[in-house]
Design an enzyme around this catalytic site. Structure first.
Site, PDB file in Angstrom:
ATOM      1  N   LEU A  37       0.809  -1.214   0.000  1.00 19.01           N
ATOM      2  CA  LEU A  37       0.000   0.000   0.000  1.00 19.01           C
ATOM      3  C   LEU A  37       0.840   1.261   0.000  1.00 19.01           C
ATOM      4  CD1 LEU A  37      -2.800  -0.972   2.542  1.00 19.01           C
ATOM      5  CD2 LEU A  37      -2.854  -1.094   0.055  1.00 19.01           C
ATOM      6  N   GLY A  38       2.001   1.213   0.642  1.00 23.29           N
ATOM      7  CA  GLY A  38       2.828   2.409   0.718  1.00 23.29           C
ATOM      8  C   GLY A  38       4.019   2.194   1.616  1.00 23.29           C
ATOM      9  N   GLY A  40       6.708   4.467   4.468  1.00 23.63           N
ATOM     10  CA  GLY A  40       7.035   5.673   5.206  1.00 23.63           C
ATOM     11  C   GLY A  40       8.334   5.499   5.959  1.00 23.63           C
ATOM     12  N   GLY A  41       8.580   6.405   6.881  1.00 18.45           N
ATOM     13  CA  GLY A  41       9.830   6.369   7.617  1.00 18.45           C
ATOM     14  C   GLY A  41       9.984   5.143   8.496  1.00 18.45           C
ATOM     15  N   GLY A  43       8.349   2.036   7.974  1.00 18.06           N
ATOM     16  CA  GLY A  43       8.321   0.767   7.266  1.00 18.06           C
ATOM     17  C   GLY A  43       7.340   0.763   6.117  1.00 18.06           C
ATOM     18  N   VAL A  45       3.771  -0.721   4.352  1.00 18.71           N
ATOM     19  CA  VAL A  45       2.451  -1.191   4.732  1.00 18.71           C
ATOM     20  C   VAL A  45       1.868  -2.021   3.591  1.00 18.71           C
ATOM     21  CG1 VAL A  45       0.144  -0.561   5.517  1.00 18.71           C
ATOM     22  CG2 VAL A  45       2.105   0.843   6.171  1.00 18.71           C
ATOM     23  N   LYS A  59       2.167  -3.912   8.703  1.00 18.21           N
ATOM     24  CA  LYS A  59       3.264  -2.949   8.641  1.00 18.21           C
ATOM     25  C   LYS A  59       4.570  -3.688   8.879  1.00 18.21           C
ATOM     26  CE  LYS A  59       4.441   1.744   9.788  1.00 18.21           C
ATOM     27  NZ  LYS A  59       3.876   3.016  10.278  1.00 18.21           N
ATOM     28  N   ASP A 153       2.970  10.731  17.135  1.00 23.51           N
ATOM     29  CA  ASP A 153       3.053  11.088  15.712  1.00 23.51           C
ATOM     30  C   ASP A 153       1.647  11.305  15.151  1.00 23.51           C
ATOM     31  OD1 ASP A 153       4.385  11.674  13.349  1.00 23.51           O
ATOM     32  OD2 ASP A 153       4.486   9.584  12.692  1.00 23.51           O
TER      33      ASP A 153
END
Length: 280
Positions: A37-38, A40-41, A43, A45, A59, A153
């Site tokens: 799915l994507g 980020g910083g 990990g 997903v 994740k 966050d």
């Protein structure tokens, strides 16, 4: 300054719209990974399925636990604590595991866009939608804080707009990683949504999430950052010294938001007090 980490939309893309990355493992523990799915910083997903066929979000963390048994156990314990959070406007954490040196967290899958993506694509929320979002997300923070978890966050990318309402995700993961990473020093987070104590490198508690919540609601209401700048340093300075103009907010939110944006953590309401203030 663009919002850091907003280039990806965690869990927010329908699985049917994402192509499979054949370079990724197809199974992790008892779970099948179907689509990425994507990233980020923290990990990557993935959309996947549990052994019972449930749709889940998995994740897969960048942090590796090569031979670090103590750190691995600490991480597992921290995330396990986040599993106690009641599912009030949150994406429930289902499982946590480490296979080899790869750590992963399995959560309820929520199909929908993040608040960040929704605002970028459709513009700011209307007054009624914003108030509903404010009530739901403050309730989520109340549930998270009641479990003695600090999100650390809270930002538009971590608020998903599902078909059954908003869901807050990724609570407790920042602390879990801070406890085990070998590079935990320095300021972490998304600058525009951090609290003054975060950008100053001071200890953070539930009051920090309240400040970040207000910055997130400001973004939902205006499509703009409450604290902006060309460089991270300028954003940090704005967080510590600038007071954003709240006139674009619905009248019922202005006073609660002003209290949440107090530079002194002790002057901010608790999540429970915030819920009551909005509902008056």
């Amino acid at each position: 300054m663009r919002i850091a980490s907003s280039s990806w939309d965690p869990w927010g893309t329908p699985a049917s719209a994402v192509s499979h990355d054949s370079g990724q493992p197809q199974r992790l523990g008892a779970y099948t990974l179907l689509h990425k799915l994507g990233e980020g910083g923290q990990g990557e997903v993935h959309f996947g399925t549990a052994p019972d066929g449930r749709q889940v979000a998995i994740k897969v963390l960048h942090e590796r636990f090569r031979g670090r048994t103590v750190e691995r156990d600490t991480f597992m314990g921290e995330v396990a604590a986040a599993q106690r959070v009641p599912p009030f406007s949150t994406a429930r954490i289902i499982d946590v595991g480490v296979e080899g040196d790869t750590a992963y967290i399995v959560s309820e899958y929520v199909e929908g866009r993040s608040l960040d993506r929704l605002v970028r694509e459709e513009g700011p929320l209307g007054s009624d939608a914003l108030v509903r979002l404010a009530i739901a997300t403050s309730a989520a923070l109340n549930a998270i804080h009641s479990a003695e978890i600090v999100h650390r966050d809270f930002k538009p990318a971590n608020v998903l707009i599902g078909s059954d309402g908003p869901r807050v995700i990724d609570f407790g993961i920042a602390k879990a990683l801070d406890r085990v990473t070998m590079t935990s020093g320095g300021v972490k987070g998304t600058p525009a949504f951090m609290s003054p104590e975060q950008v100053s490198g001071l200890p953070v508690g539930p009051q920090s999430d309240i400040f970040s919540w207000a910055s997130t609601m400001f973004y939902g209401a205006t499509g703009q950052l409450a604290f902006n700048g060309v460089t991270a340093f300028q954003v940090f300075q704005a967080v510590v010294h600038h007071q954003p103009d709240l006139h674009a907010l619905p009248p019922s939110l202005r006073e609660p938001m002003a209290a949440c944006l107090n530079k002194d953590p002790q002057g901010r309401p608790t999540a429970a007090q915030l819920m009551l203030a909005i509902a008056r």
